[in-house]
Write an enzyme that holds these catalytic residues in place. Structure first.
Site, PDB file in Angstrom:
ATOM      1  N   LYS A 113       0.737  -1.220   0.228  1.00  0.00           N
ATOM      2  CA  LYS A 113      -0.099   0.129   0.071  1.00  0.00           C
ATOM      3  C   LYS A 113       0.997   1.335  -0.153  1.00  0.00           C
ATOM      4  O   LYS A 113       1.875   1.352   0.885  1.00  0.00           O
ATOM      5  CB  LYS A 113      -0.929   0.024   1.126  1.00  0.00           C
ATOM      6  CG  LYS A 113      -2.001   0.934   1.280  1.00  0.00           C
ATOM      7  CD  LYS A 113      -2.905   0.686   2.257  1.00  0.00           C
ATOM      8  CE  LYS A 113      -3.896   2.057   2.385  1.00  0.00           C
ATOM      9  NZ  LYS A 113      -4.967   1.580   3.809  1.00  0.00           N
ATOM     10  N   ARG A 183     -14.095  -6.318  -1.609  1.00  0.00           N
ATOM     11  CA  ARG A 183     -15.047  -5.519  -0.694  1.00  0.00           C
ATOM     12  C   ARG A 183     -16.513  -5.668  -1.271  1.00  0.00           C
ATOM     13  O   ARG A 183     -16.492  -5.863  -2.190  1.00  0.00           O
ATOM     14  CB  ARG A 183     -14.448  -4.028  -0.920  1.00  0.00           C
ATOM     15  CG  ARG A 183     -12.981  -3.960  -0.502  1.00  0.00           C
ATOM     16  CD  ARG A 183     -12.204  -2.892  -1.590  1.00  0.00           C
ATOM     17  NE  ARG A 183     -10.700  -3.135  -1.106  1.00  0.00           N
ATOM     18  CZ  ARG A 183     -10.294  -2.126  -0.141  1.00  0.00           C
ATOM     19  NH1 ARG A 183     -10.746  -1.332   0.391  1.00  0.00           N
ATOM     20  NH2 ARG A 183      -8.931  -2.429   0.042  1.00  0.00           N
ATOM     21  N   ASP A 255     -16.790   0.519   0.174  1.00  0.00           N
ATOM     22  CA  ASP A 255     -15.576   0.263  -0.231  1.00  0.00           C
ATOM     23  C   ASP A 255     -14.609  -0.117   0.683  1.00  0.00           C
ATOM     24  O   ASP A 255     -13.504  -0.964   0.395  1.00  0.00           O
ATOM     25  CB  ASP A 255     -14.756   1.299  -1.233  1.00  0.00           C
ATOM     26  CG  ASP A 255     -14.720   2.630  -0.567  1.00  0.00           C
ATOM     27  OD1 ASP A 255     -15.695   3.260  -0.178  1.00  0.00           O
ATOM     28  OD2 ASP A 255     -13.833   3.519  -0.310  1.00  0.00           O
ATOM     29  N   ASP A 265      -9.015  -1.049   5.892  1.00  0.00           N
ATOM     30  CA  ASP A 265      -8.744   0.147   5.313  1.00  0.00           C
ATOM     31  C   ASP A 265      -8.786   1.152   6.973  1.00  0.00           C
ATOM     32  O   ASP A 265      -9.806   1.610   7.124  1.00  0.00           O
ATOM     33  CB  ASP A 265      -9.756   1.030   4.340  1.00  0.00           C
ATOM     34  CG  ASP A 265      -9.119   0.395   3.231  1.00  0.00           C
ATOM     35  OD1 ASP A 265      -8.214  -0.465   2.926  1.00  0.00           O
ATOM     36  OD2 ASP A 265      -9.791   0.987   2.075  1.00  0.00           O
TER      37      ASP A 265
HETATM   38  P1  AMP Z   1      -8.903   5.130   1.320  1.00  0.00           P
HETATM   39  O1  AMP Z   1      -9.777   6.480   2.040  1.00  0.00           O
HETATM   40  O2  AMP Z   1      -7.833   5.127   1.837  1.00  0.00           O
HETATM   41  O3  AMP Z   1     -10.060   4.072   1.643  1.00  0.00           O
HETATM   42  O4  AMP Z   1      -9.107   5.572  -0.081  1.00  0.00           O
HETATM   43  C1  AMP Z   1     -10.294   5.560  -0.670  1.00  0.00           C
HETATM   44  C2  AMP Z   1      -9.885   5.650  -2.347  1.00  0.00           C
HETATM   45  O5  AMP Z   1      -9.059   6.825  -2.545  1.00  0.00           O
HETATM   46  C3  AMP Z   1      -9.247   4.493  -2.516  1.00  0.00           C
HETATM   47  O6  AMP Z   1      -9.817   4.173  -4.142  1.00  0.00           O
HETATM   48  C4  AMP Z   1      -8.034   4.660  -2.662  1.00  0.00           C
HETATM   49  O7  AMP Z   1      -7.159   3.850  -3.402  1.00  0.00           O
HETATM   50  C5  AMP Z   1      -7.836   6.150  -3.130  1.00  0.00           C
HETATM   51  N1  AMP Z   1      -6.506   6.875  -2.660  1.00  0.00           N
HETATM   52  C6  AMP Z   1      -6.500   7.390  -1.301  1.00  0.00           C
HETATM   53  N2  AMP Z   1      -5.302   7.959  -1.383  1.00  0.00           N
HETATM   54  C7  AMP Z   1      -4.575   7.986  -2.384  1.00  0.00           C
HETATM   55  C8  AMP Z   1      -3.349   8.115  -2.898  1.00  0.00           C
HETATM   56  N3  AMP Z   1      -2.454   8.789  -2.127  1.00  0.00           N
HETATM   57  N4  AMP Z   1      -3.068   7.886  -4.283  1.00  0.00           N
HETATM   58  C9  AMP Z   1      -4.113   7.091  -5.065  1.00  0.00           C
HETATM   59  N5  AMP Z   1      -5.273   6.962  -4.591  1.00  0.00           N
HETATM   60  C10 AMP Z   1      -5.550   7.261  -3.307  1.00  0.00           C
HETATM   61 MG    MG Z   2     -10.577   2.677   1.407  1.00  0.00          MG
END
Ligand code: AMP
Ligand code: MG
Length: 497
Positions: A113, A183, A255, A265
């Site tokens: 990640k 998910r 998700d 997550d």
């Molecule tokens: P999360 O809040 O980590 O569950 O992320 C929500 C969505 O945003 C998911 O599709 C993640 O893969 C994407 N995402 C979060 N941070 C990043 C990042 N720095 N670069 C690319 N995608 C991100």
């Molecule tokens: Mg997420």
């Protein structure tokens, strides 16, 4: 025991391919260095951790050096975020190296990640920051220590390559390990894009790998119904687990909901200090959609989105499918209530079940809420109280400002214990095993993050060592069970990661 880079990769994601998985190589990062490595998770994978440490794991677990035979992928999924269909999300920065099966026949996906951009990165950079990586590492291992289903963390690798958030931060890559990272939103994505034919292969993939008994059901509709019932039961159990330790996930979007009922997550999650049923751990969640006391209902709402997405698998006729789906969902509330009550009874040291128990539990929580008593300390202290009517109420009553209210409740509890649970030593031992002494309080995580920012990772190691056995007394670490200091009261957490 094997070398980390000599695992026997199955690459089932790559074999499935589009539209579920996209082949994606990590993007190399500057001079990765080791931060922490987790022997417990290495053991799950049959990886020789001494050798991994000695020979260096940073090259492989940064994604700079691909292990032989691995075919890395990113997963396509969507989701409902804060109640609204958000469209395609996907692994925006997570790249699964592949999956393995250990010597005990257990399957694990191994994922990096923060390993760079993917087709799902949208406008973001594909990277993770050290701060959020440390939180996920400690959070997931803390839940594992409590016996709560969760994804695990094998390692953190750092790099001085800058990442830009509100300020410039250190980047890091977390190696996440889980039996499956599918998910609710994985299925929703297919449904909303009308890719109905692609639902069954993904469902079959999950069922075949993780639910051998269900896989044996020959009739398709029956098999999928049994699987949905299982997902509903696993989710109800998981939410009950969270409630019973005062854990708040913070971003329960679909998700972030695992079809295996794993905590998934880690963002602005938190363990409650002072008990407040309406506690919101994510300060961007102003309306409190994901507040502590909303989690049970959110579990059901999210399951509703999941069931809707897989309706085409439940029956041929849409109306019949809706009926089946609704019937399955109706079981959630009862499953959750039973799971929650069983955990709370155990926390109170009760062996059997009586009608008034839910009320007794509610009344304790009310006294705690009015008083702002510390969730973890209060239950732990209760285990040290004698059942004898005239015995002291310490240390339980010491957790309250309003001692009289606490003692009044304690009198009712003693009456309830009656004869069956009156043996103090035996009850104390039972309660010790369900009421943790140590949880990952936000201020503890914050201290480890601040030290890590200065290149000192010893506090991550120390906290991890304590939290992997949270029910043990560990008198030498009693400081870690104290109330949070004043400076910690204003700590704010948001989704930024
Ligand atoms: P999360 O809040 O980590 O569950 O992320 C929500 C969505 O945003 C998911 O599709 C993640 O893969 C994407 N995402 C979060 N941070 C990043 C990042 N720095 N670069 C690319 N995608 C991100
Ligand atoms: Mg997420």
């Amino acid at each position: 025991m094997q070398d980390l880079w000599a695992l026997d990769w199955r690459n089932r994601g790559a074999a499935m391919g589009e539209p579920w998985y996209t082949r994606q190589q990590p993007t190399a990062i500057d001079a990765p260095y080791p931060v922490v490595f987790n022997d417990d998770v290495a053991a799950l994978l049959d990886v020789d951790s001494a050798r991994a440490r000695r020979e260096g794991y940073a090259e492989v677990l940064s994604g700079n050096r691909m292990p032989d035979g691995a075919a890395p992928v990113s997963h396509r999924y969507g989701g409902h975020q804060f109640g609204v269909w958000a469209g395609q999300l996907g692994d925006g920065r997570a790249i699964t190296l592949g999956d393995i099966v250990n010597a005990r026949g257990q399957a694990y996906d191994i994922q990096l990640k923060g390993a760079g951009k993917t087709p799902y990165s949208r406008f973001a950079d594909g990277r993770a920051v050290l701060r959020s990586t440390v939180r996920e590492y400690l959070g997931s291992e803390a839940l594992a220590g409590l016996g709560i289903p969760t994804t695990r963390a094998l390692a953190i690798v750092g790099s001085d390559a800058p990442v830009y958030r509100e300020t410039v931060e250190t980047s890091a890559i977390l190696t996440r390990v889980a039996p499956s990272l599918v998910r609710f939103g994985s299925f929703e994505m297919l449904f909303y894009h009308r890719q109905f034919d692609q639902l069954a292969p993904l469902a079959d993939h999950v069922i075949a790998t993780h639910h051998a008994e269900i896989a044996a059901i020959e009739n398709d509709a029956e098999r999928y119904r049994a699987w949905v019932a299982e997902v509903i039961a696993l989710t109800a159990e998981l939410v009950a687990d969270w409630q019973a330790v005062g854990f708040c996930h913070g971003v329960l979007n679909t998700d972030n909901m695992s079809v295996l009922g794993l905590t998934l997550d880690y963002g602005p999650f938190g363990f409650m200090d002072s008990f407040d049923p309406e506690w919101i751990c994510n300060h961007t969640d102003e309306a409190g959609r994901y507040a502590y006391n909303q989690q049970p209902a959110v579990g059901l709402w999210n399951l509703g989105r999941f069931v809707q997405a897989i309706l085409p698998l439940l029956a041929d006729e849409p109306d019949a499918a809706v009926e089946v789906g609704q019937q399955l969902l109706e079981d959630y509330r009862g499953l959750y209530d039973r799971a929650y009550l069983a955990r709370m009874r155990a926390k109170l040291g009760l062996c059997d079940a009586l009608d008034g128990d839910a009320d007794l539990i509610e009344r304790l929580l009310k006294v705690m809420a009015v008083d702002g008593a510390d969730f973890t300390r209060t239950f732990r202290a209760l285990g040290h109280v004698s059942a004898a009517p005239r015995a002291t109420g310490a240390p339980f009553a010491d957790e309250f400002v309003d001692r009289d209210a606490a003692l009044a409740w304690l009198a009712d509890w003693r009456t309830r214990l009656g004869e069956t649970d009156a043996d103090d030593a035996r009850r104390a031992e039972r309660m010790r095993l369900v009421n943790p002494k140590y949880v990952l309080r936000n201020y503890l995580a914050q201290s480890a993050i601040e030290r890590a920012g200065q290149g000192d990772y010893s506090e991550i190691e120390r906290l991890h060592a304590i939290l992997r056995r949270p029910f043990d007394e560990q008198p030498e670490h009693a400081d870690y069970a104290r109330l949070p200091p004043d400076w910690a009261r204003g700590l704010m957490l948001s989704c930024s990661s």
